[in-house]
Scaffold this active site. Sequence first.
Site, PDB file in Angstrom:
ATOM      1  N   LYS A 292      34.658 -76.790 154.984  1.00 15.74           N
ATOM      2  CA  LYS A 292      34.403 -75.452 155.542  1.00 15.74           C
ATOM      3  C   LYS A 292      35.427 -75.123 156.635  1.00 15.74           C
ATOM      4  O   LYS A 292      36.277 -75.944 156.956  1.00 15.74           O
ATOM      5  CB  LYS A 292      32.979 -75.384 156.085  1.00 15.74           C
ATOM      6  CG  LYS A 292      31.911 -75.788 155.075  1.00 15.74           C
ATOM      7  CD  LYS A 292      31.678 -74.776 153.960  1.00 15.74           C
ATOM      8  CE  LYS A 292      30.920 -75.396 152.833  1.00 15.74           C
ATOM      9  NZ  LYS A 292      29.802 -74.702 152.294  1.00 15.74           N
TER      10      LYS A 292
HETATM   11  C1  LIG Z   1      28.524 -75.087 151.629  1.00 20.50           C
HETATM   12  C2  LIG Z   1      27.508 -74.066 151.425  1.00 20.50           C
HETATM   13  C3  LIG Z   1      26.150 -74.310 151.713  1.00 20.50           C
HETATM   14  C4  LIG Z   1      25.595 -75.657 152.011  1.00 20.50           C
HETATM   15  O1  LIG Z   1      26.126 -76.329 153.059  1.00 20.50           O
HETATM   16  P1  LIG Z   1      26.058 -77.937 153.101  1.00 20.50           P
HETATM   17  O2  LIG Z   1      26.420 -78.217 154.506  1.00 20.50           O
HETATM   18  O3  LIG Z   1      27.068 -78.421 152.116  1.00 20.50           O
HETATM   19  O4  LIG Z   1      24.683 -78.350 152.766  1.00 20.50           O
HETATM   20  C5  LIG Z   1      25.269 -73.246 151.598  1.00 20.50           C
HETATM   21  N1  LIG Z   1      25.670 -72.035 151.194  1.00 20.50           N
HETATM   22  C6  LIG Z   1      26.954 -71.770 150.882  1.00 20.50           C
HETATM   23  C7  LIG Z   1      27.316 -70.393 150.449  1.00 20.50           C
HETATM   24  C8  LIG Z   1      27.910 -72.785 150.962  1.00 20.50           C
HETATM   25  O5  LIG Z   1      29.176 -72.527 150.621  1.00 20.50           O
END
Ligand SMILES: *Cc1c(COP(=O)(O)O)cnc(C)c1O
Length: 474
Positions: A292
């Site tokens: 991210k």
């Molecule tokens: C990455 C992501 C999540 C989940 O996050 P994690 O930390 O991987 O559990 C939820 N929603 C979206 C749109 C994402 O891209």
Amino acid sequence: MDVSKMLCRLDATLKETMKQIDENAKGTVFVIGEDKKIVGIMTDGDIRRLLIDGHGIEERIEPYVNRNFVYARITDSQEEIRKKFNEAIKILPVLNEENEVINYAEYDQNLHISLVQPQLNGNEYVYLMDAFLSTWISSTGKYVTRFEENFAAYCGMKYGVATSNGTTALHLALTVLGIGKGDEVIVPDLTFAATINAVLYTGATPVIVDIEEDSWCISPQSIEAAITSKTKAIIPVHIYGQPCDMEKICSIAEKHNLYVVEDCAEAHGAEWKGKKVGSFGMISIFSFFGNKVITTGEGGICVTNDKNLETKMRIYRDHGMSKERRYYHEVVGFNYRMTNLQAAIGVAQLERIEQILAWRKELEIQYQNALKNIAGVSLQQDNLPGRKKIAWLVSILVDEKKRDLLMEELKRKGVDMRAFFIPLSEMDIYKEYARSCVISKKVAARGLNLPTSYEMRQNGVERIAEIIRDFLKK
Ligand SMILES: *Cc1c(COP(=O)(O)O)cnc(C)c1O
């Protein structure tokens, strides 16, 4: 790249050397003496091993420099230089007769470009070590509190509750809003599965709706059409860095008395009409997974302005345990906490978020310039009224019939990329929840996410653009 970025003085400390390696992004420095002549080489691996062996970050590198190294001469032919490369040696100094470094040679056949790579060259290591040495390595500690406060403030919100990941943050948010069996929650068709999974964990029924053609975000019109007497909440997802139309969504929510829970996992710092995403929802969630915008390894957070919800989230996050009476459990809670180690990395990442976002933007602009004149490529919209998107991955659309072949071609040339998410409505386990989703199917079949990796070489964007141009010409 200027060869001076590859150089490091013999009297440098481990820390200075590490910084230089981060700066040149080559994993290596050439160590020179006061007379400018080369002494040896150090790699990021060498430094890692020294730190693991207990050497201090302020120690000088001199005793540890690798003095038995492979180099080339300016008089060597390309062919001679190429022969010096092997599995372990991907970069080497080019020396003149005085043994001064005047250039470097790099192995760049099938050069690999990975999709994402976190930037950890601020205070991440220092804070992580500090947390580690304090022995507060579990989920109590100053960095957790600091991260929660700083991140909430960054979003313009009062409270932050850090979690083990973005998915648990979503589940926690829906839980404390009282969402459960018999309730309906509206989600977009184009999103990562965690968005809908969190709804299903609560026992509520997800309702999948279509997206907007221009923004690829959840369509307010489709939300309105899907509302029933059972609807309790909407989860707008700011997909691929693009903010949703929060004005329309919030006014629909208000009219029908629904909660808005923003999923900001892919859009840290994006804005709708000058206000940051995460500041519109009753509760909003972010993810700090390694790919991210900023990361804590694994991690997430819920932000809110509601004191009552904050308190509830802490109780549910910490096993449902009473704040007044230890080991008395008020509710069936979870263990969804973030550790102090994760938060230490997060605090350092957040210190540099503006820099990270600016660097990403710059890379996206490079892409825009390189791709804009290629027939058959359309870029993600970057200037929709009211929206300030951020650059997470760089997203493009191509002809549906060519998309998968182009992906194969990029892969063959060493470029990591990925197709857009498969629409939820196209997967067996979710399709029963879907309303008509025409646009998301169309967009998803054409979409490709291109790398925004920190290690991307100077000519990475040009190389990718060239591959795409050549392929689409055929
Ligand atoms: C990455 C992501 C999540 C989940 O996050 P994690 O930390 O991987 O559990 C939820 N929603 C979206 C749109 C994402 O891209």
